[in-house]
Design an enzyme around this catalytic site. Sequence first.
Site, PDB file in Angstrom:
ATOM      1  N   TYR A 181       0.287   0.386  10.434  1.00 25.19           N
ATOM      2  CA  TYR A 181      -0.067  -0.122   9.099  1.00 25.19           C
ATOM      3  C   TYR A 181       1.113   0.112   8.155  1.00 25.19           C
ATOM      4  O   TYR A 181       1.505  -0.773   7.396  1.00 25.19           O
ATOM      5  CB  TYR A 181      -1.316   0.603   8.597  1.00 25.19           C
ATOM      6  CG  TYR A 181      -1.830   0.158   7.232  1.00 25.19           C
ATOM      7  CD1 TYR A 181      -2.336  -1.127   7.040  1.00 25.19           C
ATOM      8  CD2 TYR A 181      -1.841   1.031   6.145  1.00 25.19           C
ATOM      9  CE1 TYR A 181      -2.826  -1.521   5.793  1.00 25.19           C
ATOM     10  CE2 TYR A 181      -2.331   0.653   4.905  1.00 25.19           C
ATOM     11  CZ  TYR A 181      -2.827  -0.624   4.732  1.00 25.19           C
ATOM     12  OH  TYR A 181      -3.316  -1.026   3.506  1.00 25.19           O
ATOM     13  N   SER A 189       0.846  -1.192   0.000  1.00 27.04           N
ATOM     14  CA  SER A 189       0.000   0.000   0.000  1.00 27.04           C
ATOM     15  C   SER A 189       0.879   1.239   0.000  1.00 27.04           C
ATOM     16  O   SER A 189       2.021   1.208   0.489  1.00 27.04           O
ATOM     17  CB  SER A 189      -0.857  -0.011   1.270  1.00 27.04           C
ATOM     18  OG  SER A 189      -1.437   1.256   1.490  1.00 27.04           O
TER      19      SER A 189
HETATM   20  N1  LIG Z   1      -8.829  -1.037  -0.620  1.00 26.47           N
HETATM   21  C1  LIG Z   1      -7.848  -0.158  -0.662  1.00 26.47           C
HETATM   22  O1  LIG Z   1      -8.071   1.049  -0.856  1.00 26.47           O
HETATM   23  C2  LIG Z   1      -6.428  -0.606  -0.484  1.00 26.47           C
HETATM   24  C3  LIG Z   1      -5.420   0.362  -0.587  1.00 26.47           C
HETATM   25  C4  LIG Z   1      -4.099  -0.033  -0.412  1.00 26.47           C
HETATM   26  C5  LIG Z   1      -3.820  -1.352  -0.124  1.00 26.47           C
HETATM   27  N2  LIG Z   1      -4.814  -2.270  -0.017  1.00 26.47           N
HETATM   28  C6  LIG Z   1      -4.458  -3.657   0.319  1.00 26.47           C
HETATM   29  O2  LIG Z   1      -5.188  -4.554  -0.487  1.00 26.47           O
HETATM   30  C7  LIG Z   1      -5.356  -5.804   0.198  1.00 26.47           C
HETATM   31  C8  LIG Z   1      -6.796  -6.261   0.049  1.00 26.47           C
HETATM   32  O3  LIG Z   1      -7.640  -5.357   0.725  1.00 26.47           O
HETATM   33  P1  LIG Z   1      -9.169  -5.059   0.342  1.00 26.47           P
HETATM   34  O4  LIG Z   1      -9.261  -3.619   0.103  1.00 26.47           O
HETATM   35  O5  LIG Z   1      -9.647  -6.014  -0.667  1.00 26.47           O
HETATM   36  O6  LIG Z   1      -9.841  -5.305   1.775  1.00 26.47           O
HETATM   37  P2  LIG Z   1     -10.856  -6.397   2.345  1.00 26.47           P
HETATM   38  O7  LIG Z   1     -12.042  -6.511   1.480  1.00 26.47           O
HETATM   39  O8  LIG Z   1     -11.032  -6.048   3.765  1.00 26.47           O
HETATM   40  O9  LIG Z   1     -10.004  -7.734   2.211  1.00 26.47           O
HETATM   41  C9  LIG Z   1      -9.026  -8.095   3.135  1.00 26.47           C
HETATM   42  C10 LIG Z   1      -9.002  -9.597   3.260  1.00 26.47           C
HETATM   43  O10 LIG Z   1      -8.003  -9.961   4.224  1.00 26.47           O
HETATM   44  C11 LIG Z   1      -8.575 -10.953   5.071  1.00 26.47           C
HETATM   45  N3  LIG Z   1      -7.978 -10.986   6.397  1.00 26.47           N
HETATM   46  C12 LIG Z   1      -7.889  -9.967   7.297  1.00 26.47           C
HETATM   47  N4  LIG Z   1      -7.333 -10.408   8.435  1.00 26.47           N
HETATM   48  C13 LIG Z   1      -7.057 -11.730   8.256  1.00 26.47           C
HETATM   49  C14 LIG Z   1      -6.479 -12.748   9.057  1.00 26.47           C
HETATM   50  N5  LIG Z   1      -6.048 -12.489  10.313  1.00 26.47           N
HETATM   51  N6  LIG Z   1      -6.368 -13.989   8.564  1.00 26.47           N
HETATM   52  C15 LIG Z   1      -6.791 -14.269   7.312  1.00 26.47           C
HETATM   53  N7  LIG Z   1      -7.354 -13.353   6.491  1.00 26.47           N
HETATM   54  C16 LIG Z   1      -7.476 -12.096   6.959  1.00 26.47           C
HETATM   55  C17 LIG Z   1     -10.030 -10.565   5.186  1.00 26.47           C
HETATM   56  O11 LIG Z   1     -10.764 -11.659   5.671  1.00 26.47           O
HETATM   57  P3  LIG Z   1     -12.088 -11.441   6.574  1.00 26.47           P
HETATM   58  O12 LIG Z   1     -13.156 -11.124   5.573  1.00 26.47           O
HETATM   59  O13 LIG Z   1     -12.258 -12.756   7.251  1.00 26.47           O
HETATM   60  O14 LIG Z   1     -11.801 -10.301   7.510  1.00 26.47           O
HETATM   61  C18 LIG Z   1     -10.338 -10.179   3.748  1.00 26.47           C
HETATM   62  O15 LIG Z   1     -10.641 -11.315   2.978  1.00 26.47           O
HETATM   63  C19 LIG Z   1      -4.912  -5.548   1.643  1.00 26.47           C
HETATM   64  O16 LIG Z   1      -3.630  -6.094   1.838  1.00 26.47           O
HETATM   65  C20 LIG Z   1      -4.848  -4.043   1.738  1.00 26.47           C
HETATM   66  O17 LIG Z   1      -3.915  -3.577   2.686  1.00 26.47           O
HETATM   67  C21 LIG Z   1      -6.113  -1.923  -0.201  1.00 26.47           C
END
Ligand SMILES: NC(=O)c1ccc[n+]([C@@H]2O[C@H](COP(=O)([O-])OP(=O)(O)OC[C@H]3O[C@@H](n4cnc5c(N)ncnc54)[C@H](OP(=O)(O)O)[C@@H]3O)[C@@H](O)[C@H]2O)c1
Length: 313
Positions: free
Chosen positions: A187, A161
């Site tokens: 983070y 990120s």
């Molecule tokens: N969305 C953005 O704007 C953005 C920006 C920069 C970076 N990112 C990165 O993109 C990646 C995906 O994020 P997203 O936006 O798609 O968010 P999201 O929908 O919240 O997806 C995150 C996933 O990680 C899983 N997770 C969290 N804690 C966990 C644990 N302890 N063990 C196993 N699984 C776990 C969640 O599972 P549960 O459903 O069970 O919680 C969910 O499936 C992340 O690494 C995030 O930091 C996103």
Amino acid sequence: MHRIIDSPFTAHHTAEGVSQGADLSGKRAVVTGGASGIGVETVRVLAARGAEVTIAARDLEDAARVAEEISSRTDGRAVQVKQLEHTDRASVVRFAEDWTGPLDLLINNAGVMRIPELTRDGQGHEMQLSTNYLGHADLTLRLRGALAAAGDGARVIMVSSSGHLFSPVVFEDVDIRFRPYDPLTAYGQAKTAEVLLAVGIAHRWADDGIVAHAVNPGAIATRLQRHVGGTLATPAHLQKTVEQGASTTVLAAVSPLLAAGEAQYLSDNAPAHVVEARPDGPEEIGRSVARYALDPDGADRLWTLSQALLGHH
Ligand SMILES: NC(=O)c1ccc[n+]([C@@H]2O[C@H](COP(=O)([O-])OP(=O)(O)OC[C@H]3O[C@@H](n4cnc5c(N)ncnc54)[C@H](OP(=O)(O)O)[C@@H]3O)[C@@H](O)[C@H]2O)c1
């Protein structure tokens, strides 16, 4: 030296768009956190391009529903589901031990952002470090044999990120025991650690034909922002759809331009600019990577520390 590729793609391209013409048949992929947010679209597009995809998720029921839905949209190509809780070392060990055969693509995508209060896992590690970094580091180290068995060209993609610009890895205090807890800094540290892991893998596992890259997906409205009230702070023109948000991950996973060499940090489907200090404004932050996140000495130091913390030798 950070090698720069010329990318024909921009922030507006989708995961389907950047993988046009890619043939992943015969390839096996794992996507952590593949049952929600940009993970779902990553799984869908990799499967649509022919890969045999396994979603690694802590909630199996939820993941099975997502896998079924994707399978039905991709000519019935079966998407698998396996249990993985990043903050539970036993769960990581189980996942890796149960894995048989080669692994071509490991997409380390799961994550949590800005947990409001200092929280620790069962081993006492700070929770954002544990979820975003340590779980992935443990998993990846344990899957090295499977990645090597894929033959030339296995890839590990760390979904980091632009938050990494808010903290280097504070080696003297990774678990935040001697400094005040700040959700964004914690983070940032974990996301920097993810980039450094890609640097370490690309350097150390090149002889096994394993490549690693890190990506910044951009700002996408997913459940990730539940602690910060959504993507409202991001100007509208910088916000992405889930289809666009998954694109940089998919590009890093399939592009022939990224099939070898040093780890790249990609943002908006292109390598980011290396910066010595955090720039101002969301636009510049989005397209920058901190020098400390690509530092080979930092990658070595983190590798050694991680092996000690995780009990690898
Ligand atoms: N969305 C953005 O704007 C953005 C920006 C920069 C970076 N990112 C990165 O993109 C990646 C995906 O994020 P997203 O936006 O798609 O968010 P999201 O929908 O919240 O997806 C995150 C996933 O990680 C899983 N997770 C969290 N804690 C966990 C644990 N302890 N063990 C196993 N699984 C776990 C969640 O599972 P549960 O459903 O069970 O919680 C969910 O499936 C992340 O690494 C995030 O930091 C996103």
